[in-house]
Design a protein around this motif. Structure first.
Motif, PDB file in Angstrom:
ATOM      1  N   ALA A 458       0.831  -1.210   0.000  1.00 20.73           N
ATOM      2  CA  ALA A 458       0.000   0.000   0.000  1.00 20.73           C
ATOM      3  C   ALA A 458       0.850   1.238   0.000  1.00 20.73           C
ATOM      4  CB  ALA A 458      -0.918  -0.007   1.219  1.00 20.73           C
ATOM      5  N   HIS A 459       2.041   1.155   0.646  1.00 19.28           N
ATOM      6  CA  HIS A 459       2.890   2.358   0.717  1.00 19.28           C
ATOM      7  C   HIS A 459       3.413   2.741  -0.660  1.00 19.28           C
ATOM      8  CE1 HIS A 459       5.817   5.220   2.319  1.00 19.28           C
ATOM      9  NE2 HIS A 459       6.643   4.720   1.395  1.00 19.28           N
ATOM     10  N   ALA A 460       3.727   1.724  -1.450  1.00 22.13           N
ATOM     11  CA  ALA A 460       4.335   2.022  -2.734  1.00 22.13           C
ATOM     12  C   ALA A 460       3.367   2.701  -3.679  1.00 22.13           C
ATOM     13  CB  ALA A 460       4.863   0.735  -3.367  1.00 22.13           C
ATOM     14  N   SER A 461       2.072   2.471  -3.531  1.00 19.10           N
ATOM     15  CA  SER A 461       1.100   3.046  -4.438  1.00 19.10           C
ATOM     16  C   SER A 461       1.005   4.534  -4.317  1.00 19.10           C
ATOM     17  CB  SER A 461      -0.282   2.428  -4.192  1.00 19.10           C
ATOM     18  OG  SER A 461      -0.784   2.840  -2.937  1.00 19.10           O
ATOM     19  N   GLY A 462       1.120   5.048  -3.103  1.00 20.86           N
ATOM     20  CA  GLY A 462       1.070   6.486  -2.865  1.00 20.86           C
ATOM     21  C   GLY A 462      -0.270   7.102  -3.188  1.00 20.86           C
ATOM     22  N   ALA A 463      -1.369   6.315  -3.203  1.00 19.74           N
ATOM     23  CA  ALA A 463      -2.682   6.853  -3.545  1.00 19.74           C
ATOM     24  C   ALA A 463      -3.165   7.838  -2.502  1.00 19.74           C
ATOM     25  CB  ALA A 463      -3.680   5.714  -3.682  1.00 19.74           C
ATOM     26  N   ILE A 464      -3.698   8.940  -2.993  1.00 24.27           N
ATOM     27  CA  ILE A 464      -4.272   9.937  -2.103  1.00 24.27           C
ATOM     28  C   ILE A 464      -5.747   9.614  -1.920  1.00 24.27           C
ATOM     29  CG2 ILE A 464      -4.698  12.394  -1.789  1.00 24.27           C
ATOM     30  CD1 ILE A 464      -2.352  12.936  -3.635  1.00 24.27           C
ATOM     31  N   THR A 465      -6.235   9.681  -0.699  1.00 20.26           N
ATOM     32  CA  THR A 465      -7.594   9.238  -0.430  1.00 20.26           C
ATOM     33  C   THR A 465      -8.488  10.377   0.016  1.00 20.26           C
ATOM     34  OG1 THR A 465      -7.010   8.699   1.845  1.00 20.26           O
ATOM     35  CG2 THR A 465      -6.812   6.951   0.210  1.00 20.26           C
ATOM     36  N   GLN A 584      -0.331  16.520  10.086  1.00 23.56           N
ATOM     37  CA  GLN A 584      -0.630  16.512   8.657  1.00 23.56           C
ATOM     38  C   GLN A 584      -2.066  16.014   8.452  1.00 23.56           C
ATOM     39  OE1 GLN A 584       1.320  17.527   6.265  1.00 23.56           O
ATOM     40  NE2 GLN A 584       3.353  17.642   7.185  1.00 23.56           N
ATOM     41  N   PRO A 585      -2.937  16.794   7.799  1.00 22.54           N
ATOM     42  CA  PRO A 585      -4.316  16.345   7.580  1.00 22.54           C
ATOM     43  C   PRO A 585      -4.408  15.002   6.867  1.00 22.54           C
ATOM     44  CG  PRO A 585      -4.124  18.694   7.124  1.00 22.54           C
ATOM     45  CD  PRO A 585      -2.730  18.189   7.357  1.00 22.54           C
ATOM     46  N   ALA A 586      -3.517  14.749   5.898  1.00 20.92           N
ATOM     47  CA  ALA A 586      -3.550  13.457   5.188  1.00 20.92           C
ATOM     48  C   ALA A 586      -3.242  12.302   6.134  1.00 20.92           C
ATOM     49  CB  ALA A 586      -2.551  13.471   4.028  1.00 20.92           C
ATOM     50  N   LEU A 587      -2.318  12.520   7.071  1.00 17.81           N
ATOM     51  CA  LEU A 587      -1.995  11.477   8.045  1.00 17.81           C
ATOM     52  C   LEU A 587      -3.188  11.220   8.962  1.00 17.81           C
ATOM     53  CD1 LEU A 587       0.084   9.593   9.368  1.00 17.81           C
ATOM     54  CD2 LEU A 587       0.807  11.516  10.779  1.00 17.81           C
ATOM     55  N   LEU A 588      -3.855  12.289   9.405  1.00 24.23           N
ATOM     56  CA  LEU A 588      -5.042  12.128  10.241  1.00 24.23           C
ATOM     57  C   LEU A 588      -6.114  11.354   9.487  1.00 24.23           C
ATOM     58  CD1 LEU A 588      -6.690  12.738  12.791  1.00 24.23           C
ATOM     59  CD2 LEU A 588      -7.335  14.932  11.751  1.00 24.23           C
ATOM     60  N   ALA A 589      -6.326  11.698   8.215  1.00 25.50           N
ATOM     61  CA  ALA A 589      -7.343  11.003   7.415  1.00 25.50           C
ATOM     62  C   ALA A 589      -7.024   9.510   7.302  1.00 25.50           C
ATOM     63  CB  ALA A 589      -7.431  11.634   6.028  1.00 25.50           C
ATOM     64  N   SER A 590      -5.744   9.190   7.117  1.00 26.55           N
ATOM     65  CA  SER A 590      -5.347   7.787   7.003  1.00 26.55           C
ATOM     66  C   SER A 590      -5.637   7.016   8.287  1.00 26.55           C
ATOM     67  CB  SER A 590      -3.850   7.708   6.664  1.00 26.55           C
ATOM     68  OG  SER A 590      -3.414   6.373   6.642  1.00 26.55           O
ATOM     69  N   HIS A 591      -5.308   7.617   9.438  1.00 33.04           N
ATOM     70  CA  HIS A 591      -5.560   6.951  10.714  1.00 33.04           C
ATOM     71  C   HIS A 591      -7.062   6.799  10.974  1.00 33.04           C
ATOM     72  CE1 HIS A 591      -1.577   6.374  12.349  1.00 33.04           C
ATOM     73  NE2 HIS A 591      -1.235   7.599  11.991  1.00 33.04           N
ATOM     74  N   LEU A 592      -7.845   7.815  10.616  1.00 33.07           N
ATOM     75  CA  LEU A 592      -9.289   7.729  10.845  1.00 33.07           C
ATOM     76  C   LEU A 592      -9.911   6.649   9.958  1.00 33.07           C
ATOM     77  CD1 LEU A 592     -10.349  11.487  11.201  1.00 33.07           C
ATOM     78  CD2 LEU A 592      -9.913   9.801  12.993  1.00 33.07           C
ATOM     79  N   ALA A 593      -9.443   6.566   8.710  1.00 32.94           N
ATOM     80  CA  ALA A 593      -9.974   5.536   7.823  1.00 32.94           C
ATOM     81  C   ALA A 593      -9.669   4.143   8.367  1.00 32.94           C
ATOM     82  CB  ALA A 593      -9.380   5.704   6.422  1.00 32.94           C
ATOM     83  N   THR A 594      -8.459   3.966   8.889  1.00 34.82           N
ATOM     84  CA  THR A 594      -8.096   2.676   9.485  1.00 34.82           C
ATOM     85  C   THR A 594      -8.895   2.421  10.752  1.00 34.82           C
ATOM     86  OG1 THR A 594      -5.852   2.901   8.603  1.00 34.82           O
ATOM     87  CG2 THR A 594      -6.181   1.325  10.398  1.00 34.82           C
ATOM     88  N   LEU A 595      -9.070   3.461  11.566  1.00 30.84           N
ATOM     89  CA  LEU A 595      -9.765   3.326  12.840  1.00 30.84           C
ATOM     90  C   LEU A 595     -11.215   2.896  12.645  1.00 30.84           C
ATOM     91  CD1 LEU A 595      -9.254   3.849  15.906  1.00 30.84           C
ATOM     92  CD2 LEU A 595     -10.200   6.116  15.557  1.00 30.84           C
ATOM     93  N   PHE A 596     -11.876   3.497  11.649  1.00 29.99           N
ATOM     94  CA  PHE A 596     -13.279   3.183  11.411  1.00 29.99           C
ATOM     95  C   PHE A 596     -13.471   2.053  10.403  1.00 29.99           C
ATOM     96  CE2 PHE A 596     -13.921   7.800  12.657  1.00 29.99           C
ATOM     97  CZ  PHE A 596     -14.389   7.486  13.916  1.00 29.99           C
ATOM     98  N   ALA A 597     -12.353   1.558   9.831  1.00 29.58           N
ATOM     99  CA  ALA A 597     -12.413   0.465   8.840  1.00 29.58           C
ATOM    100  C   ALA A 597     -13.413   0.773   7.743  1.00 29.58           C
ATOM    101  CB  ALA A 597     -12.775  -0.857   9.522  1.00 29.58           C
TER     102      ALA A 597
END
Length: 611
Positions: A458-465, A584-597
């Motif tokens: 997933a890291h290599a893809s670098g997709a922005i969500t 970083q807002p993108a980092l927060l978004a990533s953690h929230l997406a993981t947290l809420f699955a």
């Protein structure tokens, strides 16, 4: 006691003179980039507005800004050619302030001449451009606050005069209010940054004087490092707060329906904030390494795109110094993979590349990847001044800089190579260095290669969500009301229902009105207020009490700007997810997406399940 006073007064005068010299040198060192950027931005703006603004007004504005840029260029040229002993002359500061005021007037004039009365879209674009110039001024002139003020004031005044021509009263009032609010925020941040930069310079010379008085090299290094560490720890939290809020506000602004030029200006402002984050990241990296809270999270990812992205991001920096940044990838490594912590490896390589570019005045920097058996060797080779053999071990110590004093004043804190060494030890890399004085230096990072993974990383893809929090109830707790507003605005833009407070008691009263249990708590580490018969409450205690109130183990995030190692250990020992300011807002978004699955939609339209 009296006999010591003359010596103390002499030291204070010497430090004041050194501070003024550093301020003058820093202002003139950063100025040429601003001259070029001013001309380019002026021409680009005039081109965008060519069909809406009369040609004679555009030509008048272009002529003024070009003449001012040329005059400032001549001034910088004369300063560069004057003898070193004359560069501390206060007249150089006065002339620079006059030139900065002229540059500000040039932008202010653009705010008057180039506004289009019947177009809100063009008003917003030009207003964002002017605010972007004010933001750029913070990083160019904040080392001397008065210079920043004389530069920014005419820009803001010109912008207000231009906005006053907008016929729509509602939009006029809104844009003038937000511009004024941003101007005040920029001034406050410039004041904080100016004080911190000047304190750092003063502290540097005070440490040098103390080291000379002690007379022993080992004690000199120890005292200087302790003093600088204390200063950085004290200044870091206060500086993180406005940068943290600014990043969240910009992320919210970036989601609004703005014209393309305005979005580009927002992106440029986000880039300025990212540069400031790099400085904080260095301080935080050292603190987290000291606290022992960095835990590698290895993944398997493709090497070639990872390396090419890092080189591409540094090409502009190298070209800005007139250097050639060359890239070599062994053909055998085109399909190679490595198994390591990608963000930490990236941090190591970025530090090495940035260090090479900083201290190389002419020639080139080579970023080369080659294979040695079943291992990968990454080389960063520069044509800089080189390092004497007897100093090769010293360069990995904290706060050590071996460049000439005139160059050191324009560089960072001397933490980059210390972070490289400590991360290398953590990740079990081999870090080697070789150098020849007058020819250059080679840094090598050696690690194991691995087989390709069954599935792409997933890291290599670098997709922005894009994150959706629709229907989620989020509680925000921070003792800074500006942070509460910024975080509330960002979370609301993602669809969440947000309740915020800057004290625990205030939030507890509001929680009594909730019709259901919150889905998430986001709390600052340090808070105002006390619990009954207990010590001052912190974010860990507040989260625990809110969970008790609702009798639920509510997911929670602890946000902190702390760098003290004991406090960091306490935060991580809580078992909560700990994120660091500036967030970083993108980092927060990533953690929230993981947290809420939640399923998260990427920009290419594919749906990725977060689990």
């Amino acid at each position: 006691m009296n006999s010591a006073t003359p010596q103390t007064d002499t030291n204070d005068v010497d430090i004041a003179n050194s501070l003024r010299t550093d301020q003058i040198s820093q202002l003139y060192a950063t100025a040429p980039i601003g001259y070029i950027g001013t001309v380019i931005a002026t021409l680009a703006t005039a081109a965008v507005l060519r069909d809406r603004v009369p040609d004679y007004l555009s030509l008048l504005w272009i002529g003024v800004t070009v003449l001012v840029a040329m005059a400032r260029g001549v001034l910088s040229w004369r300063f560069a050619r004057c003898p070193a002993e004359q560069k501390s002359d206060p007249r150089w500061m006065r002339w620079f302030q006059i030139s900065a005021f002229a540059a500000g007037c040039g932008w202010g004039l653009g705010g008057i001449l180039m506004f289009v009365p019947d177009s809100i879209r063009h008003h917003m674009m030009l207003d964002l451009l002017l605010l972007g110039m004010v933001t750029a001024g913070i990083y160019s002139y904040a080392i001397h606050l008065r210079t920043f003020v004389v530069y920014a004031a005419p820009i803001m005044i010109g912008g207000f005069i231009g906005l006053s021509t907008l016929p729509d009263l509602e939009w006029r009032g809104y844009l003038m209010f937000t511009s004024a609010l941003y101007g005040v925020t920029a001034l406050m941040f410039a004041r904080i940054l100016s004080r911190s930069l000047n304190n750092a310079i003063i502290l540097k010379y005070q440490n040098a004087a103390l080291a000379e008085a002690l007379g022993q090299k080992s004690q000199q290094a120890e005292q200087a490092n302790i003093a600088k560490s204390r200063f950085l720890a004290a200044a870091s939290h206060d500086l993180r707060q406005p940068v943290h809020a600014l990043g969240l506000f910009l992320a919210s602004l970036n989601r609004m329906p703005l014209p393309a030029p305005a979005l580009q200006t927002v992106a440029d402002m986000e880039s300025c904030v990212a540069s400031t984050n790099d400085l904080f990241s260095s301080i935080l990296d050292i603190s987290r390494l000291d606290a022992g809270v960095i835990q590698p999270e290895p993944t398997t990812f493709a090497l070639a795109p990872f390396a090419r992205r890092i080189v591409t991001e540094h090409q502009f920096i190298a070209r800005g110094k007139g250097l050639a940044l060359r890239f070599h990838l062994s053909p055998r490594l085109e399909q190679a993979y490595v198994h390591t912590d990608a963000p930490l490896l990236e941090r190591v390589l970025r530090n090495l590349l940035q260090n090479a570019i900083r201290y190389t005045e002419s020639g080139s920097v080579l970023f080369a990847l080659r294979q040695r058996g079943d291992r990968l060797v990454i080389d960063v080779i520069d044509t800089g001044p080189g390092i004497p053999d007897h100093l090769l071990c010293d360069i990995f110590q904290e706060f050590v800089q071996l460049a000439p004093q005139s160059l050191v004043r324009r560089q960072g804190l001397g933490l980059g190579l210390s972070i490289v060494r400590r991360l290398g030890d953590l990740l079990q890399y081999r870090i080697n260095v070789s150098s020849r004085v007058g020819h250059g230096t080679r840094f090598s990072v050696e690690m194991a290669l691995c087989d390709a993974p069954a599935l792409p990383s997933a890291h290599a893809s670098g997709a922005i969500t894009e994150l959706s929090l629709s229907g989620r109830l989020v509680v925000v707790l921070d003792d800074d009301p500006v942070i509460v507003r910024a975080l509330t605005t960002l979370l609301a833009s993602w669809g969440a229902q947000v309740h915020g407070g800057h004290t625990y008691d205030e939030l507890l009263e509001e929680a009594a009105t909730f019709t259901r249990c919150p889905d998430l708590i986001i709390s600052d580490f340090h808070l105002q207020g006390k619990l009954a018969h207990e010590a001052v409450i912190d974010g860990i205690a507040a989260i625990s009490r809110l969970r008790d109130e609702f009798a639920e183990n509510i997911p929670a995030i602890l946000v902190t700007g702390e760098t003290d190692t004991r406090q960091l250990r306490h935060a991580y020992s809580s078992g909560l997810l700990v994120l660091h300011k500036p967030l970083q807002p993108a980092l927060l978004a990533s953690h929230l997406a993981t947290l809420f699955a939640e399923p998260v939609m990427s920009l290419d339209g594919n749906v990725n399940e977060r689990t």
